[in-house]
Design a protein around this motif. Structure first.
Motif, PDB file in Angstrom:
ATOM      1  N   ALA A  69     -33.721  39.675   2.870  1.00 58.10           N
ATOM      2  CA  ALA A  69     -34.233  39.596   4.242  1.00 58.10           C
ATOM      3  C   ALA A  69     -35.596  40.275   4.279  1.00 58.10           C
ATOM      4  CB  ALA A  69     -33.273  40.283   5.205  1.00 58.10           C
ATOM      5  N   LEU A  70     -36.647  39.483   4.412  1.00 55.40           N
ATOM      6  CA  LEU A  70     -38.015  40.001   4.427  1.00 55.40           C
ATOM      7  C   LEU A  70     -38.544  39.869   5.850  1.00 55.40           C
ATOM      8  CD1 LEU A  70     -40.557  40.918   2.743  1.00 55.40           C
ATOM      9  CD2 LEU A  70     -41.062  38.490   2.450  1.00 55.40           C
ATOM     10  N   GLY A  71     -38.518  40.968   6.617  1.00 48.76           N
ATOM     11  CA  GLY A  71     -38.984  40.889   7.994  1.00 48.76           C
ATOM     12  C   GLY A  71     -38.480  42.054   8.827  1.00 48.76           C
ATOM     13  N   GLY A  72     -38.571  41.916  10.147  1.00 50.34           N
ATOM     14  CA  GLY A  72     -38.146  42.962  11.066  1.00 50.34           C
ATOM     15  C   GLY A  72     -36.675  42.844  11.414  1.00 50.34           C
ATOM     16  N   GLY A  73     -36.323  43.375  12.579  1.00 45.85           N
ATOM     17  CA  GLY A  73     -34.917  43.442  12.969  1.00 45.85           C
ATOM     18  C   GLY A  73     -34.251  42.088  13.115  1.00 45.85           C
ATOM     19  N   VAL A  74     -34.980  41.106  13.624  1.00 45.73           N
ATOM     20  CA  VAL A  74     -34.379  39.777  13.830  1.00 45.73           C
ATOM     21  C   VAL A  74     -33.971  39.181  12.493  1.00 45.73           C
ATOM     22  CG1 VAL A  74     -34.855  37.409  14.573  1.00 45.73           C
ATOM     23  CG2 VAL A  74     -35.559  39.331  16.013  1.00 45.73           C
ATOM     24  N   ILE A  75     -34.884  39.206  11.527  1.00 45.72           N
ATOM     25  CA  ILE A  75     -34.585  38.666  10.189  1.00 45.72           C
ATOM     26  C   ILE A  75     -33.465  39.473   9.533  1.00 45.72           C
ATOM     27  CG2 ILE A  75     -35.532  38.515   7.836  1.00 45.72           C
ATOM     28  CD1 ILE A  75     -36.439  36.185   9.431  1.00 45.72           C
ATOM     29  N   GLY A  76     -33.539  40.787   9.634  1.00 48.06           N
ATOM     30  CA  GLY A  76     -32.518  41.632   9.006  1.00 48.06           C
ATOM     31  C   GLY A  76     -31.127  41.362   9.568  1.00 48.06           C
ATOM     32  N   ASP A  77     -31.034  41.275  10.899  1.00 48.94           N
ATOM     33  CA  ASP A  77     -29.731  41.054  11.540  1.00 48.94           C
ATOM     34  C   ASP A  77     -29.171  39.687  11.177  1.00 48.94           C
ATOM     35  OD1 ASP A  77     -30.048  43.477  12.754  1.00 48.94           O
ATOM     36  OD2 ASP A  77     -30.108  42.716  14.807  1.00 48.94           O
ATOM     37  N   LEU A  78     -30.027  38.664  11.229  1.00 54.94           N
ATOM     38  CA  LEU A  78     -29.564  37.291  10.992  1.00 54.94           C
ATOM     39  C   LEU A  78     -29.214  37.069   9.522  1.00 54.94           C
ATOM     40  CD1 LEU A  78     -30.808  34.038  12.570  1.00 54.94           C
ATOM     41  CD2 LEU A  78     -30.697  34.167  10.084  1.00 54.94           C
ATOM     42  N   VAL A  79     -30.077  37.515   8.630  1.00 58.30           N
ATOM     43  CA  VAL A  79     -29.824  37.307   7.195  1.00 58.30           C
ATOM     44  C   VAL A  79     -28.632  38.156   6.743  1.00 58.30           C
ATOM     45  CG1 VAL A  79     -30.806  37.448   4.880  1.00 58.30           C
ATOM     46  CG2 VAL A  79     -32.220  36.693   6.795  1.00 58.30           C
ATOM     47  N   GLY A  80     -28.493  39.336   7.324  1.00 57.73           N
ATOM     48  CA  GLY A  80     -27.326  40.155   7.004  1.00 57.73           C
ATOM     49  C   GLY A  80     -26.035  39.449   7.372  1.00 57.73           C
ATOM     50  N   PHE A  81     -26.015  38.797   8.533  1.00 51.41           N
ATOM     51  CA  PHE A  81     -24.806  38.072   8.932  1.00 51.41           C
ATOM     52  C   PHE A  81     -24.602  36.831   8.058  1.00 51.41           C
ATOM     53  CE2 PHE A  81     -22.420  35.327  12.121  1.00 51.41           C
ATOM     54  CZ  PHE A  81     -21.190  35.899  11.814  1.00 51.41           C
ATOM     55  N   ALA A  82     -25.703  36.175   7.689  1.00 51.16           N
ATOM     56  CA  ALA A  82     -25.581  35.046   6.761  1.00 51.16           C
ATOM     57  C   ALA A  82     -24.957  35.506   5.441  1.00 51.16           C
ATOM     58  CB  ALA A  82     -26.952  34.411   6.507  1.00 51.16           C
ATOM     59  N   ALA A  83     -25.408  36.658   4.930  1.00 49.18           N
ATOM     60  CA  ALA A  83     -24.863  37.179   3.671  1.00 49.18           C
ATOM     61  C   ALA A  83     -23.393  37.571   3.829  1.00 49.18           C
ATOM     62  CB  ALA A  83     -25.682  38.383   3.193  1.00 49.18           C
ATOM     63  N   ALA A  84     -23.049  38.127   4.996  1.00 49.65           N
ATOM     64  CA  ALA A  84     -21.655  38.539   5.231  1.00 49.65           C
ATOM     65  C   ALA A  84     -20.720  37.340   5.239  1.00 49.65           C
ATOM     66  CB  ALA A  84     -21.550  39.284   6.562  1.00 49.65           C
ATOM     67  N   SER A  85     -21.200  36.180   5.690  1.00 53.39           N
ATOM     68  CA  SER A  85     -20.279  35.062   5.907  1.00 53.39           C
ATOM     69  C   SER A  85     -20.458  33.901   4.933  1.00 53.39           C
ATOM     70  CB  SER A  85     -20.369  34.574   7.366  1.00 53.39           C
ATOM     71  OG  SER A  85     -21.685  34.475   7.811  1.00 53.39           O
ATOM     72  N   TYR A  86     -21.560  33.821   4.171  1.00 57.45           N
ATOM     73  CA  TYR A  86     -21.702  32.724   3.207  1.00 57.45           C
ATOM     74  C   TYR A  86     -20.681  32.908   2.088  1.00 57.45           C
ATOM     75  CZ  TYR A  86     -23.729  29.333  -0.013  1.00 57.45           C
ATOM     76  OH  TYR A  86     -23.910  28.256  -0.860  1.00 57.45           O
ATOM     77  N   GLN A  87     -19.827  31.955   1.917  1.00 58.91           N
ATOM     78  CA  GLN A  87     -18.739  32.037   0.932  1.00 58.91           C
ATOM     79  C   GLN A  87     -17.954  33.348   1.060  1.00 58.91           C
ATOM     80  OE1 GLN A  87     -19.206  30.397  -2.926  1.00 58.91           O
ATOM     81  NE2 GLN A  87     -20.830  28.992  -2.338  1.00 58.91           N
ATOM     82  N   ARG A  88     -17.821  33.824   2.307  1.00 58.88           N
ATOM     83  CA  ARG A  88     -17.098  35.060   2.660  1.00 58.88           C
ATOM     84  C   ARG A  88     -17.755  36.315   2.087  1.00 58.88           C
ATOM     85  NH1 ARG A  88     -12.527  31.849   1.119  1.00 58.88           N
ATOM     86  NH2 ARG A  88     -11.717  30.759   2.932  1.00 58.88           N
ATOM     87  N   GLY A  89     -19.070  36.240   1.821  1.00 61.30           N
ATOM     88  CA  GLY A  89     -19.772  37.470   1.447  1.00 61.30           C
ATOM     89  C   GLY A  89     -20.505  37.382   0.134  1.00 61.30           C
ATOM     90  N   VAL A  90     -21.845  37.448   0.188  1.00 62.14           N
ATOM     91  CA  VAL A  90     -22.667  37.497  -1.030  1.00 62.14           C
ATOM     92  C   VAL A  90     -23.603  38.711  -0.930  1.00 62.14           C
ATOM     93  CG1 VAL A  90     -22.572  35.006  -1.400  1.00 62.14           C
ATOM     94  CG2 VAL A  90     -24.466  35.984  -0.084  1.00 62.14           C
ATOM     95  N   ARG A  91     -24.280  39.016  -2.042  1.00 63.31           N
ATOM     96  CA  ARG A  91     -25.140  40.191  -2.109  1.00 63.31           C
ATOM     97  C   ARG A  91     -26.368  40.023  -1.210  1.00 63.31           C
ATOM     98  NH1 ARG A  91     -26.494  42.213  -8.105  1.00 63.31           N
ATOM     99  NH2 ARG A  91     -27.910  40.434  -7.993  1.00 63.31           N
ATOM    100  N   PHE A  92     -26.874  41.130  -0.739  1.00 66.23           N
ATOM    101  CA  PHE A  92     -27.881  41.124   0.327  1.00 66.23           C
ATOM    102  C   PHE A  92     -28.827  42.305   0.113  1.00 66.23           C
ATOM    103  CE2 PHE A  92     -27.968  42.977   4.881  1.00 66.23           C
ATOM    104  CZ  PHE A  92     -29.170  42.399   5.192  1.00 66.23           C
ATOM    105  N   ILE A  93     -30.147  42.015   0.051  1.00 65.38           N
ATOM    106  CA  ILE A  93     -31.158  43.063  -0.067  1.00 65.38           C
ATOM    107  C   ILE A  93     -32.041  43.007   1.177  1.00 65.38           C
ATOM    108  CG2 ILE A  93     -33.217  43.815  -1.344  1.00 65.38           C
ATOM    109  CD1 ILE A  93     -31.874  42.803  -3.899  1.00 65.38           C
ATOM    110  N   GLN A  94     -32.290  44.168   1.779  1.00 65.43           N
ATOM    111  CA  GLN A  94     -33.129  44.210   2.974  1.00 65.43           C
ATOM    112  C   GLN A  94     -34.516  44.725   2.620  1.00 65.43           C
ATOM    113  OE1 GLN A  94     -31.260  46.467   6.160  1.00 65.43           O
ATOM    114  NE2 GLN A  94     -31.673  44.730   7.492  1.00 65.43           N
ATOM    115  N   ALA A  95     -35.552  44.009   3.077  1.00 69.20           N
ATOM    116  CA  ALA A  95     -36.930  44.455   2.908  1.00 69.20           C
ATOM    117  C   ALA A  95     -37.566  44.496   4.305  1.00 69.20           C
ATOM    118  CB  ALA A  95     -37.681  43.497   1.982  1.00 69.20           C
TER     119      ALA A  95
END
Lengths: 361, 361
Positions: free
Chosen positions: A101-127
């Motif tokens: 997730a490369l961006g501010g709060g909107v990107i972080g929140d959305l990509v974090g949820f995508a990572a939480a739910s894609y195939q029930r959870g994949v790895r996630f790095i926040q930038a």
């Protein structure tokens, strides 16, 4: 290079803070040669950071896919989330992929949820690239998208594998967004750490001029403080509620004025002064501490009163809809001097109205 | 009234199994007088069970809201999930609400994911109404919706607060869906419990005639076996893979024939015979055990060979897309006699082709 660890058992992760991290392939550990990653950013940041980050990752042998989302809070939606899933499945990315997730709060929140739910959870790095997301959303594991009927209503608690904070990204941040982040920074001093409040009084000018050493210390201290709170109360049953100082008043301003007209940190700054006034009226916050709070916020370029067109009575209906309301009486986070705070129940409406009026003199 | 506990630390929960549970207000514990609940079902089941369950909950003082979704696997989508969120926010339901999933696997999977992500997680009770969902999806915490590019690609691991299995709900289940559930039941005997396999040989006729005592024992035993596996391996890193016996072949049938033309359990039944043939060819499954497996499946009304129009060569491309493929060689779950199984790596294609051809004689 500063690094701290957010301690959450097997879900612990490091936060690295320094200038130039986006140019250093080692920043994006635990990604390794041969790994597949999906870099997600918005169309504003893409022109600034997408190519540099992509090329650094590719130099390190990572296979990089990308998706660019529209910028803005109104795009933190299920429909845009689905765009991320579609991009992941088109390649396709397997369970061993990593979302960045490369961006501010909107990107972080959305990509974090995508990572939480894609195939029930994949790895996630926040930038995170804004001061607000660096000191706030990069710690705590709250991910979400909005629903037309409510903000952050659909999401998960999901921790990143690491957080990469490149202080250089603040050079492209608009001044009002830097100030908005400083409101949350000052909040940590008020609720948790008097020494840090004093440090901010001494070093605010360096922060405003983007001095790398001051920024690194400041972001690190905020992350440490939030990490301590989250480690003690991951699911927000108690202590974590203190992080909402100023937010009940602030949400009333944001909602009444329409999202985007007052930045989140601006509304929180005004709300913290209102909360400080309520605490003063209840005999638990001195005139001197109130003056220091106001002065520091003003130096940061932040408002210390609400919008002129809002009367005290305009706040109450919004505040009564807060999740912290119990049996028709407000619960508010109130400071107990500089450096500590409490959640206080059963506050009478006349105190609340007066605390808002105090800011309008 | 039978009750077992799925042991997952603080996320442990009870499964209650009996006739008449949907008519008993105590079934839906931990719901209490004054609690708000959202009952979610599909338009087929609504005419059968919605009013009885709603009225039993209301008698117990629960405030019941409801949403009726379209029936069918094609509606296990983000768009239909959003209908649930909209209904929750219209009331609005707070963090202390409880979602009740009344239906088969589609309803259970979708409502489970809604519960996992609404306000980052609310309470969830499962009331599965098909034999397949009672013995399979009610244990394990896998929730998901489909994406146009892949089944179950968006979801979460999320445990219910309780599972309520009313055996009477099987009286309205079509015969081929009962048989489809029995395929998964027989699977538990083959992979984990020889004594249970023998019990099934002795009591299959009672199950087919919906004898309540036999059904209750059978469902209880399957839930116990799956609960043991899940407790040992919640995130499917090892042991849990055994539950996929017959599924790699079966998914090839389902995909090739188009979803809905072969029921999941029917495809798994044929797939288990193919896996048993592969195991026999590798010298780890006897002719006698194979004959007993085929006989039991046939008595249950299940197929023991694939669709006539599928040649062995038609299976391979689908099977090679399985998540268990490593470096171009198949990994399959294979029985090791009746009552135990293993995941076996590096199986040559000629064994796989022969195992399918064996079923076409």
């Amino acid at each position: 290079m500063d690094s701290i660890t957010v301690t959450l058992g097997e879900r612990s992760y490091p936060i690295t803070i320094a200038a130039g991290l986006f140019s250093n392939p080692a920043s994006f550990m635990p990604l390794q040669r041969g790994d597949l990653a999906m870099l997600v950013t918005n169309d504003t940041l893409a022109s600034l950071y997408l190519e540099p980050v992509r090329s650094v990752l590719e130099q390190a042998g990572v296979i990089v896919d990308q998706v660019i989302l529209p910028d803005g809070e109104q795009h933190k939606s299920l429909a845009v989330l689905d765009q991320v899933f579609t991009a992941l499945l088109q390649k396709p990315h397997g369970r061993d992929t990593t979302l960045i997730a490369l961006g501010g709060g909107v990107i972080g929140d959305l990509v974090g949820f995508a990572a939480a739910s894609y195939q029930r959870g994949v790895r996630f790095i926040q930038a995170p690239t804004t001061l607000l997301s660096q000191v706030d959303s990069s710690v705590g594991g709250k991910t979400a998208v909005n629903h037309p009927l409510g903000k952050n209503m659909i999401g998960a608690f999901y921790q990143p594998a690491s957080v990469v904070i490149d202080i250089d990204s603040l050079k492209t941040l608009p001044a009002n967004e830097l100030a908005s982040g400083l409101a949350e920074v000052i909040k940590y001093g008020i609720i948790l750490d008097y020494d840090f409040f004093v440090w901010l009084e001494d070093h605010l000018d360096e922060l405003l001029s983007l001095d790398p050493g001051a920024l690194a210390y400041c972001i690190r201290r905020c992350c440490e403080l939030k990490a301590q709170v989250v480690a003690a109360d991951e699911r927000e049953h108690g202590l974590r509620a203190l992080l909402n100082l100023g937010h009940t008043y602030g949400h009333a301003i944001e909602t009444h004025m329409g999202y985007g007209n007052w930045l989140h940190g601006e509304a929180v700054a005004a709300g913290m002064v209102m909360a400080a006034n309520a605490a003063r009226r209840l005999g638990q916050f001195s005139d001197e501490d109130l003056a220091r709070t106001r002065k520091l916020l003003l130096r940061a370029g932040l408002p210390v009163s609400g919008p002129e067109q809002m009367a005290p009575e305009d706040y109450l209906p919004h505040m009564m809809r807060d999740k912290k309301v119990l049996s028709g009486k407000l619960r508010l986070v109130l400071p107990l001097g500089l450096g500590s705070a409490e959640v206080r129940t059963g506050i009478e409406n006349n105190i609340v109205l007066a605390s808002i009026a105090d800011c309008q003199d």
